[in-house]
Design an enzyme around this catalytic site. Structure first.
Site, PDB file in Angstrom:
ATOM      1  N   LYS A  51      44.626  36.393  40.133  1.00 12.99           N
ATOM      2  CA  LYS A  51      43.827  37.208  41.028  1.00 12.99           C
ATOM      3  C   LYS A  51      42.679  36.397  41.631  1.00 12.99           C
ATOM      4  O   LYS A  51      42.093  36.777  42.635  1.00 12.99           O
ATOM      5  CB  LYS A  51      43.220  38.391  40.259  1.00 12.99           C
ATOM      6  CG  LYS A  51      44.215  39.248  39.566  1.00 12.99           C
ATOM      7  CD  LYS A  51      43.469  40.209  38.597  1.00 12.99           C
ATOM      8  CE  LYS A  51      44.402  40.780  37.582  1.00 12.99           C
ATOM      9  NZ  LYS A  51      43.685  41.359  36.453  1.00 12.99           N
ATOM     10  N   GLY A  52      42.330  35.299  40.974  1.00 12.71           N
ATOM     11  CA  GLY A  52      41.103  34.570  41.324  1.00 12.71           C
ATOM     12  C   GLY A  52      41.048  34.037  42.743  1.00 12.71           C
ATOM     13  O   GLY A  52      39.970  33.879  43.304  1.00 12.71           O
ATOM     14  N   GLU A 108      44.571  27.748  45.853  1.00  8.28           N
ATOM     15  CA  GLU A 108      44.072  27.956  44.488  1.00  8.28           C
ATOM     16  C   GLU A 108      42.559  28.147  44.487  1.00  8.28           C
ATOM     17  O   GLU A 108      41.857  27.601  45.342  1.00  8.28           O
ATOM     18  CB  GLU A 108      44.413  26.740  43.625  1.00  8.28           C
ATOM     19  CG  GLU A 108      45.634  26.915  42.745  1.00  8.28           C
ATOM     20  CD  GLU A 108      45.419  27.844  41.544  1.00  8.28           C
ATOM     21  OE1 GLU A 108      44.450  28.635  41.548  1.00  8.28           O
ATOM     22  OE2 GLU A 108      46.216  27.779  40.602  1.00  8.28           O
ATOM     23  N   ASP A 112      41.368  23.166  36.872  1.00  4.52           N
ATOM     24  CA  ASP A 112      40.599  22.754  35.696  1.00  4.52           C
ATOM     25  C   ASP A 112      41.441  21.707  34.950  1.00  4.52           C
ATOM     26  O   ASP A 112      41.423  20.534  35.304  1.00  4.52           O
ATOM     27  CB  ASP A 112      40.311  24.011  34.870  1.00  4.52           C
ATOM     28  CG  ASP A 112      39.434  23.770  33.666  1.00  4.52           C
ATOM     29  OD1 ASP A 112      38.791  22.709  33.597  1.00  4.52           O
ATOM     30  OD2 ASP A 112      39.385  24.636  32.778  1.00  4.52           O
ATOM     31  N   LYS A 140      37.545  20.867  39.162  1.00  5.75           N
ATOM     32  CA  LYS A 140      36.728  20.534  37.983  1.00  5.75           C
ATOM     33  C   LYS A 140      37.447  19.380  37.272  1.00  5.75           C
ATOM     34  O   LYS A 140      38.219  19.597  36.342  1.00  5.75           O
ATOM     35  CB  LYS A 140      36.679  21.777  37.077  1.00  5.75           C
ATOM     36  CG  LYS A 140      35.439  21.873  36.203  1.00  5.75           C
ATOM     37  CD  LYS A 140      35.661  22.831  35.064  1.00  5.75           C
ATOM     38  CE  LYS A 140      35.504  24.292  35.414  1.00  5.75           C
ATOM     39  NZ  LYS A 140      35.567  25.159  34.218  1.00  5.75           N
ATOM     40  N   VAL A 162      32.490  28.745  35.624  1.00  9.68           N
ATOM     41  CA  VAL A 162      31.867  29.418  36.761  1.00  9.68           C
ATOM     42  C   VAL A 162      32.526  30.770  37.039  1.00  9.68           C
ATOM     43  O   VAL A 162      33.687  30.989  36.691  1.00  9.68           O
ATOM     44  CB  VAL A 162      31.921  28.529  38.034  1.00  9.68           C
ATOM     45  CG1 VAL A 162      31.019  27.321  37.889  1.00  9.68           C
ATOM     46  CG2 VAL A 162      33.346  28.089  38.347  1.00  9.68           C
TER      47      VAL A 162
HETATM   48  P1  IMP Z   1      43.976  25.152  34.587  1.00 10.89           P
HETATM   49  O1  IMP Z   1      45.399  25.467  34.266  1.00 10.89           O
HETATM   50  O2  IMP Z   1      43.209  24.677  33.377  1.00 10.89           O
HETATM   51  O3  IMP Z   1      43.811  24.203  35.752  1.00 10.89           O
HETATM   52  O4  IMP Z   1      43.254  26.512  34.916  1.00 10.89           O
HETATM   53  C1  IMP Z   1      43.480  27.229  36.026  1.00 10.89           C
HETATM   54  C2  IMP Z   1      43.001  28.648  35.877  1.00 10.89           C
HETATM   55  O5  IMP Z   1      42.042  28.792  34.806  1.00 10.89           O
HETATM   56  C3  IMP Z   1      42.284  29.067  37.137  1.00 10.89           C
HETATM   57  O6  IMP Z   1      43.171  29.551  38.113  1.00 10.89           O
HETATM   58  C4  IMP Z   1      41.317  30.099  36.603  1.00 10.89           C
HETATM   59  O7  IMP Z   1      41.944  31.357  36.536  1.00 10.89           O
HETATM   60  C5  IMP Z   1      40.994  29.640  35.202  1.00 10.89           C
HETATM   61  N1  IMP Z   1      39.715  28.889  35.173  1.00 10.89           N
HETATM   62  C6  IMP Z   1      39.550  27.568  34.942  1.00 10.89           C
HETATM   63  N2  IMP Z   1      38.240  27.226  34.988  1.00 10.89           N
HETATM   64  C7  IMP Z   1      37.565  28.367  35.276  1.00 10.89           C
HETATM   65  C8  IMP Z   1      36.163  28.675  35.473  1.00 10.89           C
HETATM   66  O8  IMP Z   1      35.257  27.826  35.417  1.00 10.89           O
HETATM   67  N3  IMP Z   1      35.882  29.986  35.745  1.00 10.89           N
HETATM   68  C9  IMP Z   1      36.824  30.956  35.837  1.00 10.89           C
HETATM   69  N4  IMP Z   1      38.136  30.704  35.663  1.00 10.89           N
HETATM   70  C10 IMP Z   1      38.505  29.429  35.389  1.00 10.89           C
END
Ligand code: IMP
Length: 190
Positions: A51-52, A108, A112, A140, A162
């Site tokens: 949803k983000g 996206e 992260d 990030k 965040v």
């Molecule tokens: P990844 O798989 O670790 O790259 O994470 C991706 C998902 O984690 C993003 O689409 C977000 O939903 C969530 N996410 C990662 N970091 C943050 C943050 O700082 N705030 C809120 N959601 C995050």
């Protein structure tokens, strides 16, 4: 892990505004102009991940001047926590239309560890798009676990959790118009 936040005080819970509403809107306009140029004379399929990414998708699609189709996916990572991704991804909502032969841009909110996107890229590549690129509002890089080539990047941010502009903690704070860092006591309260 699910967390239950009771009636968060949206603005008072924010320790610091990292990126203001004005900065976000200026960046969206800049990205939209770049995309309009790069995809000139083409049609673009924007695939956003719920949803983000919802506010970013809604703003970005209106900043792009070439014809666009949109599609939405929803994925959930399981086995992680409210602030940590696990890398195990489950598709909750798949594409509605075929992307075979199309120019696809993944939209996206934040990258992260990169695990979610890494899964998604492999999944979408298997559907035979003409091209597949990645646009993220936030990057990030500090916690990246897989190497991902990001084609369009809004802001590089430090290793902080965040919220706002679509990003949540415990499903709240998505409606803040800026991107902010929560006060540490919000995490310990839950
Ligand atoms: P990844 O798989 O670790 O790259 O994470 C991706 C998902 O984690 C993003 O689409 C977000 O939903 C969530 N996410 C990662 N970091 C943050 C943050 O700082 N705030 C809120 N959601 C995050």
């Amino acid at each position: 892990m699910s967390i239950e936040l009771e009636q968060p005080d949206l603005v008072r819970d924010v320790a610091q505004v990292l990126i203001s509403e004005e900065q976000i809107q200026a960046k969206v306009a800049e990205l939209g102009a770049r995309l309009s140029e790069d995809y000139r004379d083409r049609t673009l399929t924007l695939v956003s991940v719920l949803k983000g990414s919802l506010p970013f998708m809604a703003d970005l699609m209106r900043a792009v001047k070439v014809p666009v189709r949109i599609d939405l996916m929803e994925v959930s990572s399981y086995g992680g926590s409210a602030t940590e991704s696990s890398g195990l991804v489950r598709i909750l909502k798949d594409l509605s239309s075929s992307i075979d032969g199309r120019d696809v841009l993944i939209v996206e909110d934040i990258i992260d560890t990169g695990l979610t996107l890494n899964y998604l890229v492999r999944y979408l590549r298997g559907k035979n798009p003409r091209s597949l690129r990645i646009c993220t509002l936030l990057d990030k890089p500090a916690r990246r676990l897989v190497d991902i080539a990001i084609d369009y990047r809004g802001f590089t941010i430090p290793d902080q959790f965040v919220v706002g502009y679509g990003l949540d903690y415990g499903e709240f704070y998505r409606n803040l118009p800026f991107i902010g860092v929560l006060k540490p006591e919000v995490y310990t309260r839950a």
